[in-house]
Design a protein around this motif. Structure first.
Motif, short mmCIF file in Angstrom:
data_model
loop_
_atom_site.label_atom_id
_atom_site.label_comp_id
_atom_site.label_asym_id
_atom_site.label_seq_id
_atom_site.Cartn_x
_atom_site.Cartn_y
_atom_site.Cartn_z
N ALA A 345 19.00 -18.47 -19.24
CA ALA A 345 19.70 -17.30 -18.72
C ALA A 345 20.22 -16.38 -19.81
O ALA A 345 20.41 -15.18 -19.58
N SER A 346 20.43 -16.89 -21.00
CA SER A 346 21.00 -16.06 -22.06
C SER A 346 20.06 -14.96 -22.52
O SER A 346 20.47 -14.02 -23.19
N ALA A 347 18.78 -15.05 -22.13
CA ALA A 347 17.80 -14.07 -22.61
C ALA A 347 17.89 -12.74 -21.90
O ALA A 347 17.62 -11.69 -22.49
N PHE A 348 18.23 -12.73 -20.61
CA PHE A 348 18.00 -11.52 -19.82
C PHE A 348 18.87 -10.34 -20.26
O PHE A 348 18.39 -9.21 -20.35
N SER A 349 20.15 -10.59 -20.54
CA SER A 349 21.01 -9.51 -21.02
C SER A 349 20.45 -8.93 -22.32
O SER A 349 20.42 -7.71 -22.51
N ALA A 350 19.99 -9.81 -23.20
CA ALA A 350 19.43 -9.36 -24.48
C ALA A 350 18.16 -8.54 -24.25
O ALA A 350 17.94 -7.52 -24.91
N ILE A 351 17.31 -8.97 -23.32
CA ILE A 351 16.07 -8.24 -23.04
C ILE A 351 16.38 -6.86 -22.46
O ILE A 351 15.77 -5.86 -22.87
N ILE A 352 17.33 -6.78 -21.52
CA ILE A 352 17.68 -5.50 -20.91
C ILE A 352 18.21 -4.52 -21.96
O ILE A 352 17.78 -3.37 -22.04
N VAL A 353 19.16 -4.97 -22.78
CA VAL A 353 19.75 -4.07 -23.79
C VAL A 353 18.70 -3.68 -24.83
O VAL A 353 18.64 -2.53 -25.28
N TYR A 354 17.87 -4.63 -25.25
CA TYR A 354 16.79 -4.34 -26.20
C TYR A 354 15.88 -3.25 -25.64
O TYR A 354 15.52 -2.29 -26.34
N ALA A 355 15.51 -3.37 -24.37
CA ALA A 355 14.63 -2.39 -23.74
C ALA A 355 15.32 -1.04 -23.57
O ALA A 355 14.69 0.02 -23.73
N GLN A 356 16.62 -1.05 -23.25
CA GLN A 356 17.36 0.21 -23.12
C GLN A 356 17.44 0.93 -24.46
O GLN A 356 17.37 2.17 -24.52
N GLN A 357 17.60 0.20 -25.55
CA GLN A 357 17.60 0.82 -26.88
C GLN A 357 16.21 1.34 -27.23
O GLN A 357 16.07 2.34 -27.94
N LEU A 358 15.20 0.68 -26.70
CA LEU A 358 13.82 1.09 -26.96
C LEU A 358 13.51 2.42 -26.29
O LEU A 358 12.81 3.27 -26.85
N VAL A 359 14.03 2.61 -25.07
CA VAL A 359 13.81 3.86 -24.32
C VAL A 359 15.18 4.39 -23.89
O VAL A 359 15.56 4.30 -22.72
N PRO A 360 15.96 4.96 -24.83
CA PRO A 360 17.37 5.29 -24.54
C PRO A 360 17.57 6.43 -23.55
O PRO A 360 18.67 6.60 -23.05
N ASN A 361 16.54 7.22 -23.28
CA ASN A 361 16.70 8.34 -22.35
C ASN A 361 16.29 7.98 -20.92
O ASN A 361 16.25 8.85 -20.06
N ARG A 362 16.00 6.72 -20.66
CA ARG A 362 15.61 6.27 -19.32
C ARG A 362 16.31 4.94 -18.98
O ARG A 362 15.67 3.96 -18.62
N VAL A 363 17.63 4.94 -19.09
CA VAL A 363 18.39 3.71 -18.92
C VAL A 363 18.23 3.15 -17.51
O VAL A 363 18.00 1.97 -17.30
N GLY A 364 18.37 4.02 -16.48
CA GLY A 364 18.26 3.56 -15.11
C GLY A 364 16.86 3.06 -14.79
O GLY A 364 16.69 2.03 -14.12
N MET A 365 15.85 3.78 -15.25
CA MET A 365 14.48 3.38 -14.98
C MET A 365 14.16 2.04 -15.63
O MET A 365 13.53 1.16 -15.03
N ILE A 366 14.59 1.87 -16.89
CA ILE A 366 14.34 0.61 -17.61
C ILE A 366 15.07 -0.54 -16.92
O ILE A 366 14.51 -1.63 -16.73
N SER A 367 16.32 -0.30 -16.50
CA SER A 367 17.05 -1.34 -15.79
C SER A 367 16.33 -1.72 -14.51
O SER A 367 16.14 -2.90 -14.19
N GLY A 368 15.92 -0.69 -13.75
CA GLY A 368 15.21 -0.96 -12.51
C GLY A 368 13.88 -1.64 -12.74
O GLY A 368 13.49 -2.53 -11.96
N LEU A 369 13.18 -1.25 -13.81
CA LEU A 369 11.89 -1.86 -14.11
C LEU A 369 12.03 -3.35 -14.38
O LEU A 369 11.29 -4.17 -13.82
N PHE A 370 13.00 -3.72 -15.20
CA PHE A 370 13.13 -5.13 -15.57
C PHE A 370 13.79 -5.97 -14.48
O PHE A 370 13.36 -7.09 -14.23
N PHE A 371 14.81 -5.42 -13.81
CA PHE A 371 15.35 -6.14 -12.66
C PHE A 371 14.28 -6.28 -11.59
O PHE A 371 14.11 -7.35 -10.99
N GLY A 372 13.56 -5.18 -11.34
CA GLY A 372 12.52 -5.22 -10.32
C GLY A 372 11.39 -6.17 -10.67
O GLY A 372 10.91 -6.93 -9.81
N PHE A 373 10.96 -6.14 -11.92
CA PHE A 373 9.88 -7.04 -12.33
C PHE A 373 10.33 -8.49 -12.24
O PHE A 373 9.57 -9.36 -11.81
N ALA A 374 11.59 -8.74 -12.64
CA ALA A 374 12.11 -10.11 -12.54
C ALA A 374 12.10 -10.59 -11.10
O ALA A 374 11.69 -11.72 -10.80
#
Length: 423
Positions: A345-374
Motif C-alpha cells: 500500500a505504501s506505493a500508491f501515494s508515491a506513484i500518484i505524486v510522482y505522476a502529478q509532478q511528471l504532468v503538473p498541469n493536469r493534476v485532476g486528469m492524472i489523479s483520475g487516470l491512476f485511480f481509475g486504472f487502479a
C-alpha cells in the motif's frame, strides 16, 4: 502560518460539525503554496473514509450474497467487475473536464450517487439489481476521487506526499471498516440493514459541499490575481508517455494482487482453514487495516527519501511475503497478509505524486487516470480471478498471484525524482 493552520484543525477532527466549522474558517487568505490547509485535508480524508466505507460494504458482503443468491465465483467476479469498471472509466474524464472547468459541487453529487447505490443494494432481490447497485456506487466513486485528490494537492502547502497520504488513508481506513460493519451489522440484521449506512453518505455530502465552498473561494482568489504561467513537464512528451506506462504497469501488479485479497481472501480462509464467515471478515479487516497504515506511511516517507525509492521497496519488497502466503498456517497467514498490506500500500501515494509532478498541469486528469486504472485493474482482475477460482480452485489463485510483485523490477526504468522536477 503553520500555527494558524493547526489552530483551524483543533478539536474533534472527525466530528462532522467540527470539520464544517473548521473548513469555513480556512478561508484561503494566503497562497496554498505557503500553507497547509489541514482542516480541508482532514475533511477530504474523512469524506474518503465515508466514501470507501460505502464501497467496501459491497465486497465485504460477498459471502452473504453468495449464500442468499447461490452465486458462483464467476458471478461474484462479474459483480465486482461492474462496480470497479464504473468506478474507473469515468475518473480520467472527470479529472480532464474539471482541470479545465472546475465544478465545485460535483463531488457532492457523486456522494449522492453512492447514497442511491446503498439503498438499491439494501433492498435488491435479484442479481441484476445487485449489478445496478454496484454500478451506482461505482459512479459515485468515479466522481469523488479525481476532484477530491486535486483539492488535496491544492491544500497541501507543498507537502504533496503528506497530503496525498492523508487523503488516501481515509479511504483505506474506510475500506477496513466495511468488513467490520458487515460482520457486526449486516450479518446479524440482514441485507436490508445496509440502508442504515445512508447516514454516512449524507454526512459526506455535507462535508463535500463545504470543501467545494473552500475550493471555489481559492479558485476566485487565484483568478483575481496575476495569471501564473501553466507548469510544464521537465521531460519531453514521448518520455512522459513511457514513464506513465511504467507507472501503470506497477499499478497493475499492485492492484491485481490486492484484488485477489479484497475479493477472495474470505473464501480462501474459509476453504483453507474452515473459519466462520465472521472470522474471515475480521481477518480481512486486519489486512485492510494494514493497507491503511501502509498508505499513510508511503507519502511522508516519499517526501523525505524520494518517490522512486518508496516504489522500489513497496512493490518488489512484497515478493518474499506473497510467495510464502499460500504455504502458511492460519496465524502466519494473518501476519503475512498484514505485512503484504503495509508494504504494497505504501506505493500508491508515491506513484500518484510522482505522476502529478511528471504532468503538473493536469493534476485532476492524472489523479483520475491512476485511480481509475487502479479500480479498473481490480475489477477486471476480480472477474478473471473468479473464473480461475471456479476452474482451478481458490488456492491456485494465490499460488499464481504470488509472483505479481516481480513486475516491480521495471522501477529501474523510472527517472530519478530530481529529473522530473522543472527547475
Amino acid at each position: 502560518m503553520r500555527r494558524e493552520s493547526e489552530a483551524v484543525c483543533a478539536g474533534p477532527l472527525f466530528s462532522p460539525r467540527a470539520l464544517v466549522m473548521s473548513i469555513s474558517t480556512a478561508s484561503p487568505t494566503t497562497t496554498p503554496e505557503t500553507r497547509t490547509a489541514l482542516s480541508v485535508l482532514f475533511a477530504l480524508s474523512a469524506c474518503h473514509l465515508l466514501n470507501d466505507t460505502i464501497q467496501s460494504l459491497l465486497p465485504a458482503i460477498y459471502p452473504v450474497l453468495h449464500q442468499n443468491y447461490a452465486l458462483t465465483f464467476t458471478q461474484i467476479g462479474v459483480l465486482h467487475f461492474v462496480f470497479q469498471v464504473t468506478a474507473s472509466l469515468l475518473q480520467p474524464a472527470v479529472g480532464f473536464v474539471t482541470d479545465k472547468r472546475p465544478m465545485f459541487r460535483l463531488a457532492t453529487i457523486g456522494m449522492g450517487a453512492s447514497l442511491l447505490g446503498l439503498v438499491i443494494l439494501a433492498f435488491a432481490t435479484q442479481y441484476w439489481v445487485l449489478l445496478l447497485a454496484a454500478a451506482s456506487i461505482g459512479i459515485g466513486s468515479s466522481i469523488f476521487h479525481p476532484d477530491s485528490s486535486r483539492n488535496a494537492r491544492a491544500a497541501s502547502g507543498g507537502r504533496y506526499g503528506f497530503a496525498q497520504s492523508l487523503f488516501q488513508v481515509g479511504g483505506n481506513t474506510g475500506s477496513a471498516i466495511g468488513p467490520l460493519l458487515a460482520a457486526y451489522v449486516v450479518l446479524p440484521f440482514g441485507q436490508s440493514s445496509i440502508a442504515w449506512f445512508s447516514v454516512l453518505a449524507l454526512t459526506g455530502m455535507v462535508l463535500l459541499w463545504n470543501v467545494g465552498s473552500w475550493a471555489k473561494a481559492l479558485h476566485a482568489q487565484r483568478s483575481s490575481g496575476p495569471k501564473a504561467k501553466a507548469p510544464e513537464s521537465a521531460l519531453p512528451h514521448r518520455k512522459v508517455v513511457i514513464v506513465i506506462g511504467i507507472l501503470a504497469l506497477l499499478v497493475f501488479s499492485k492492484y491485481l494482487y490486492l484484488a485477489s485479497l479484497t475479493s477472495y481472501y474470505t473464501f480462501f480462509l474459509i476453504e483453507r482453514f474452515g473459519v466462520s464467515v465472521r472470522d474471515s471478515q475480521l481477518l480481512l479487516f486486519v489486512f485492510l487495516g494494514a493497507v491503511a497504515l501502509g498508505t499513510f506511511a508511503g507519502g511522508p516517507i516519499g517526501d523525505r527519501i524520494g518517490r522512486k525509492a518508496v516504489i522500489w521497496v513497496s512493490i518488489l519488497g512484497a515478493l518474499p511475503f506473497t510467495l510464502a502466503l499460500p504455504y502458511a498456517n492460519l496465524f502466519w497467514t494473518a501476519v503475512l497478509s498484514a505485512i503484504i498490506g503495509v508494504v504494497l500500500a505504501s506505493a500508491f501515494s508515491a506513484i500518484i505524486v510522482y505522476a502529478q509532478q511528471l504532468v503538473p498541469n493536469r493534476v485532476g486528469m492524472i489523479s483520475g487516470l491512476f485511480f481509475g486504472f487502479a479500480f479498473g485493474v481490480a475489477g477486471v482482475g476480480a472477474a478473471f480471478l473468479g473464473m480461475v477460482a471456479d476452474a482451478k480452485g481458490i488456492l491456485f489463485v494465490y499460488h499464481v498471484c504470488a509472483f505479481l510483485p516481480l513486475i516491480g523490477l521495471v522501477t529501474v526504468f523510472l527517472p530519478a525524482d530530481n529529473a522530473i522536477r522543472r527547475r
